[in-house]
Motif scaffolding. Structure first.
Motif, mmCIF file in Angstrom:
data_model
loop_
_atom_site.group_PDB
_atom_site.id
_atom_site.type_symbol
_atom_site.label_atom_id
_atom_site.label_comp_id
_atom_site.label_asym_id
_atom_site.label_seq_id
_atom_site.Cartn_x
_atom_site.Cartn_y
_atom_site.Cartn_z
ATOM 1 N N SER A 91 0.837 -1.202 0.000
ATOM 2 C CA SER A 91 0.000 0.000 0.000
ATOM 3 C C SER A 91 0.868 1.246 0.000
ATOM 4 O O SER A 91 2.001 1.228 0.501
ATOM 5 C CB SER A 91 -0.904 0.013 1.234
ATOM 6 O OG SER A 91 -1.745 -1.111 1.237
ATOM 7 N N HIS A 92 0.319 2.337 -0.529
ATOM 8 C CA HIS A 92 1.020 3.626 -0.545
ATOM 9 C C HIS A 92 0.819 4.296 0.803
ATOM 10 O O HIS A 92 -0.316 4.475 1.246
ATOM 11 C CB HIS A 92 0.470 4.495 -1.677
ATOM 12 C CG HIS A 92 1.452 5.473 -2.209
ATOM 13 N ND1 HIS A 92 1.906 6.536 -1.472
ATOM 14 C CD2 HIS A 92 2.071 5.545 -3.399
ATOM 15 C CE1 HIS A 92 2.763 7.236 -2.203
ATOM 16 N NE2 HIS A 92 2.885 6.647 -3.373
ATOM 17 N N ARG A 93 1.876 4.647 1.482
ATOM 18 C CA ARG A 93 1.776 5.199 2.841
ATOM 19 C C ARG A 93 1.184 6.598 2.870
ATOM 20 O O ARG A 93 0.284 6.889 3.640
ATOM 21 C CB ARG A 93 3.145 5.236 3.511
ATOM 22 C CG ARG A 93 3.649 3.883 3.877
ATOM 23 C CD ARG A 93 4.956 3.989 4.615
ATOM 24 N NE ARG A 93 5.496 2.658 4.813
ATOM 25 C CZ ARG A 93 6.744 2.415 5.099
ATOM 26 N NH1 ARG A 93 7.600 3.395 5.241
ATOM 27 N NH2 ARG A 93 7.156 1.181 5.256
ATOM 28 N N GLN A 94 1.744 7.486 2.049
ATOM 29 C CA GLN A 94 1.386 8.893 2.166
ATOM 30 C C GLN A 94 0.522 9.408 1.022
ATOM 31 O O GLN A 94 0.006 10.511 1.102
ATOM 32 C CB GLN A 94 2.653 9.743 2.234
ATOM 33 C CG GLN A 94 3.500 9.422 3.434
ATOM 34 C CD GLN A 94 4.799 10.200 3.438
ATOM 35 O OE1 GLN A 94 5.256 10.686 2.410
ATOM 36 N NE2 GLN A 94 5.400 10.328 4.601
ATOM 37 N N PRO A 117 -3.455 8.154 0.339
ATOM 38 C CA PRO A 117 -2.840 7.435 1.459
ATOM 39 C C PRO A 117 -3.598 6.131 1.746
ATOM 40 O O PRO A 117 -4.819 6.124 1.848
ATOM 41 C CB PRO A 117 -2.966 8.412 2.633
ATOM 42 C CG PRO A 117 -3.029 9.757 1.990
ATOM 43 C CD PRO A 117 -3.778 9.544 0.701
ATOM 44 N N GLY A 118 -2.862 5.040 1.831
ATOM 45 C CA GLY A 118 -3.452 3.738 2.126
ATOM 46 C C GLY A 118 -3.947 2.961 0.921
ATOM 47 O O GLY A 118 -4.335 1.802 1.060
#
Length: 96
Positions: A39-42, A75-76
């Motif tokens: 997943s993409h954090r930011q 995000p997420g």
């Protein structure tokens, strides 16, 4: 797109999996199946998906891509997931 040779991918994988994962061997779970998600954090511009695909497919994992290089993620957001044996998933868990 940046080209990474299969030789380089193999070198990265071998650097991390020399001798295999001791926990996977000790628990005798190498042939059990599992899923790993990324997943993409930011949030922001997605990159590295093409290289991740190449790396994850090398040990025989099945990869499902949700976002591609250049897409914008929140995000997420889930980028991709990989399915396969525990030993195959573990071989890619610590890669660069």
């Amino acid at each position: 797109m940046i080209f990474i040779s299969q030789h380089q991918i193999d070198s990265w994988l071998l650097e991390d999996i020399q001798g295999g994962d001791i926990t996977t061997r000790a628990l005798d779970i190498g042939q059990r199946h599992g899923v790993m998600t990324f997943s993409h954090r930011q949030g922001g511009c997605v990159s590295g998906i093409a290289i991740a695909l190449q790396m994850l497919r090398t040990p025989g994992l099945e990869v499902m891509v949700n976002l591609r290089d250049g897409d914008i993620a929140q995000p997420g957001d889930q980028l991709l997931s990989a399915r396969g044996t525990a030993s195959g998933l573990e071989s890619c868990a610590k890669c660069p």
